[in-house]
Design a protein around this motif. Sequence first.
Motif, PDB file in Angstrom:
ATOM      1  N   ALA A 164     104.604 -38.306 -39.151  1.00 55.32           N
ATOM      2  CA  ALA A 164     104.534 -38.179 -37.393  1.00 55.32           C
ATOM      3  C   ALA A 164     104.772 -38.963 -36.566  1.00 55.32           C
ATOM      4  N   SER A 188     106.339 -29.700 -31.067  1.00 56.65           N
ATOM      5  CA  SER A 188     106.590 -29.383 -32.427  1.00 56.65           C
ATOM      6  C   SER A 188     107.786 -28.330 -31.642  1.00 56.65           C
ATOM      7  N   ARG A 210     111.121 -29.840 -31.546  1.00 56.30           N
ATOM      8  CA  ARG A 210     111.914 -30.127 -32.928  1.00 56.30           C
ATOM      9  C   ARG A 210     112.668 -28.881 -33.304  1.00 56.30           C
ATOM     10  N   LYS A 248     113.957 -35.112 -39.080  1.00 57.73           N
ATOM     11  CA  LYS A 248     113.176 -34.236 -39.036  1.00 57.73           C
ATOM     12  C   LYS A 248     113.731 -33.172 -38.231  1.00 57.73           C
ATOM     13  N   GLY A 287     103.146 -33.806 -32.277  1.00 56.79           N
ATOM     14  CA  GLY A 287     103.664 -32.191 -32.955  1.00 56.79           C
ATOM     15  C   GLY A 287     102.207 -32.421 -33.711  1.00 56.79           C
ATOM     16  N   GLU A 316     106.361 -32.571 -40.334  1.00 58.68           N
ATOM     17  CA  GLU A 316     105.782 -32.943 -39.363  1.00 58.68           C
ATOM     18  C   GLU A 316     104.163 -33.793 -39.999  1.00 58.68           C
ATOM     19  N   GLU A 327     113.040 -38.623 -35.401  1.00 58.19           N
ATOM     20  CA  GLU A 327     113.160 -37.409 -34.945  1.00 58.19           C
ATOM     21  C   GLU A 327     114.385 -37.203 -35.348  1.00 58.19           C
TER      22      GLU A 327
END
Length: 255
Positions: A201, A62, A65, A124, A204, A197, A121
């Motif tokens: 996901a 998390s 990202r 996001k 995360g 998330e 990814e």
Amino acid sequence: MSKRMVIQVIPWVIPLLLLLIWQLASQFEILPTRILPAPSEIAAAAYTLVHSGEIWPHLWASTNRAVIGLFIGGGIGFMFGLINGVSKISAMFFDSSIQMLRNIPHLALIPLIILWFGIGEEGKIFLIALGVMFPIYLNTFHGIRSVDKDYIEMGNNYGLSNMAAFWHIILPGALPSILVGLRYALGIMWVTLIVAETIAAKDGIGFLAMDAREFMQMDVVVLSIILYALLGKLSDMMAKALEFRFLKWHLSYQK
């Protein structure tokens, strides 16, 4: 107790009081645990996840990202804010287009982003970058345009070049507004991450919450929400530290 200690303690009085009321309400079954687990149960779930090491990969995913999205989106917003702030010609070309994009809710683009990037990814990070770009752009642009023109004229009278005037007058004058934009962007960053998330996901904090929901682990779900809140508070404290570090000259930040 010194005055400084009192100032540091006061912000925690209401959260701790609410926590105590929450614990007592759960203990005396005023608040059913199936609706909201007791703080002691959430603390036990946190201890279990930390002790097993399960929580650390999710925290890292998390945070990774969020930071990447912040640097990409924040960098783009800061760059356009600087260029459009110092150049009226550039603002004529780019500002209207950026403002039109800003008025599109970035979370409404999720279906389109999934079609573009899939559920990896990239989507996001793109969503986070899009969310943080506009507050940093607006505050940078506004901060530069709000610098007192008398200071710039005084610098020119002292023989400062355009570049020197930018570094010593314009940028420091715009810095309070830029840092406010950063704090606002950090809040949007975590909100966007929460939504991102929960969409397919594999890791995360959001994935941890969704996985716990499937097994009706309410304590882990609430723990995930608290983790987002703590990360948001930590990032805000870091932004405030930057304000006090770079704005020592400003009257509002002097003791």
